[in-house]
Design a protein around this motif. Sequence first.
Motif, PDB file in Angstrom:
ATOM      1  N   VAL A   1      10.456   0.135  -0.879  1.00  0.00           N
ATOM      2  CA  VAL A   1       9.773   1.626  -0.948  1.00  0.00           C
ATOM      3  C   VAL A   1       9.383   1.712  -2.238  1.00  0.00           C
ATOM      4  N   ILE A   2       8.122   2.370  -2.315  1.00  0.00           N
ATOM      5  CA  ILE A   2       7.392   2.555  -3.487  1.00  0.00           C
ATOM      6  C   ILE A   2       7.906   4.155  -3.862  1.00  0.00           C
ATOM      7  N   PRO A   3       8.663   4.505  -4.763  1.00  0.00           N
ATOM      8  CA  PRO A   3       9.147   5.654  -4.946  1.00  0.00           C
ATOM      9  C   PRO A   3       7.969   6.799  -4.860  1.00  0.00           C
TER      10      PRO A   3
ATOM     11  N   ILE B   1       5.453  -3.592   1.353  1.00  0.00           N
ATOM     12  CA  ILE B   1       6.090  -2.499   0.201  1.00  0.00           C
ATOM     13  C   ILE B   1       5.043  -1.263   0.420  1.00  0.00           C
ATOM     14  N   THR B   2       5.813  -0.203   0.805  1.00  0.00           N
ATOM     15  CA  THR B   2       4.821   0.851   1.107  1.00  0.00           C
ATOM     16  C   THR B   2       5.932   2.331   0.747  1.00  0.00           C
ATOM     17  N   ASP B   3       5.339   3.269   1.474  1.00  0.00           N
ATOM     18  CA  ASP B   3       6.157   4.543   1.300  1.00  0.00           C
ATOM     19  C   ASP B   3       7.475   4.534   2.246  1.00  0.00           C
TER      20      ASP B   3
ATOM     21  N   SER C   1       0.832  -1.266   0.079  1.00  0.00           N
ATOM     22  CA  SER C   1       0.127   0.219  -0.155  1.00  0.00           C
ATOM     23  C   SER C   1       0.888   1.338  -0.064  1.00  0.00           C
ATOM     24  N   LYS C   2       0.770   2.025  -0.960  1.00  0.00           N
ATOM     25  CA  LYS C   2       1.496   3.171  -1.245  1.00  0.00           C
ATOM     26  C   LYS C   2       1.271   4.178   0.057  1.00  0.00           C
ATOM     27  N   SER C   3      -0.011   4.351   0.158  1.00  0.00           N
ATOM     28  CA  SER C   3      -0.426   5.440   1.277  1.00  0.00           C
ATOM     29  C   SER C   3      -0.208   4.760   2.606  1.00  0.00           C
TER      30      SER C   3
END
Length: 436
Positions: A197-199, A176-178, A141-143
């Motif tokens: 990390v998600i850029p 996998i996230t910010d 989740s990116k957020s």
Amino acid sequence: MKTIQLDIQHAVSYVEKEYKALEPEAVKALSVLEEGTGAGNDFLGWLDLPSGTDEALIDRINATAQRLRENCDYVVCVGIGGSYLGAKAVNTALQDNFADYYAPRPKEPKVLYAGQNIGEEYLTELGKLLEGKRFGIIVISKSGTTTEPAIAFRLLRDQLEKQAGKDAAKSLIVAITDGSKGALRQMADEEGYETYVIPDNVGGRFSVLTPVGLLPIAVAGHDIKKLINGAADMERTTLHSSEENPSMIYAQLRNALYRSGKKIEILVNFDPKLHYFSEWWKQLYGESEGKDGKGIFPASVDFTTDLHSMGQWIQDGERTIFETVLSVRKPAVEKRVPENAANLDGMNYIAGKRIDEVNKMAELGTQMAHVEGGVPNIRIEIPSLDEYSLGQLIYFFEKACGISGYMLGVNPFNQPGVEAYKRNMFKLLKKPGYTD
Ligand code: PA5
């Protein structure tokens, strides 16, 4: 030929003048994108992601995948939207159609998905399947605050900790996230999960070539280096404006069609393995272009299956549609229609032909009928369903989406509309801070 090929003759013929007239706009949109001077330019990290992916990241992802492959019979990818669809699309395209019905084999875990819905039965039945099984979790989740994956992760983590013990569970969970923000980042740091990390400058729907897509694809046993190589080759092919730039051509053509009243684009495949690729494509184009009261509506069908359900509408319904057909040039296997002495079904006229030849004739016959019926037809030929071709196809569509969005006059890299349902749901659920 190893590259994907675009055949536009049966679409350009409908909008020849408009298509030509739009060339300067397409050239400008490409340069705005490449120079980073347009709306949403803080989300252009995906543009040179393939050529910028270093070996060290690929090696690290492969090592994590190997650890999960060795220790799990099931790996559940938890995520939604851009944090789910890319991996699902590639894994479905590359796996055996019946992979899910075979029992897991040592070092070949089944990749499952959760957090892409809020189905109580879905989550209960998933928990039941995993009872007593060796499983791992990739939570994406990116957020780091999205409700659907957060619910699924809470359930799955509880189950994993109960089954494997809290310490062992830690090594079976990858987040996998910010890099710094969000609840998932905080939880992962506190619990000591391995993280990727998600850029910051890559939005969800453009993130399949980051660890978001690469890790689940590697866990499924596919070659992520080849996927990246295909995308990197397409990155080079689509860098400059020219009549050979397939992304520019596609963006220019779909905008010409849109402006001449073709408001719906149907992505068509003739191979069931591409079903989820269409789902990924719908999100890419739907979230990027559907805003400010504008945007081609992205739809999809699986042929020949849907010729028996949607075929009538496409042939004969309101003439506001065009088709983009994904055609796989060469299947990986060979099977022929058998001869039958009694011939009671009358099928001997195709006995001895490859199944794929019949499929290709269905494709050609459909194209002729639909073009005749007023449906412009863009055809994209994919050499074969492999990592390299899929990498090309992903980047081709991403690049075209950026160009097309700018031609449409929208910011292709935001998604303000996605928030509306969340605000209402949070109010209804009385989430702190949303009660008014
Ligand atoms: O493309 C997008 O930005 C969205 O579809 C997101 O990927 C989706 O909403 C999931 O968001 P997140 O990764 O923050 O959980």
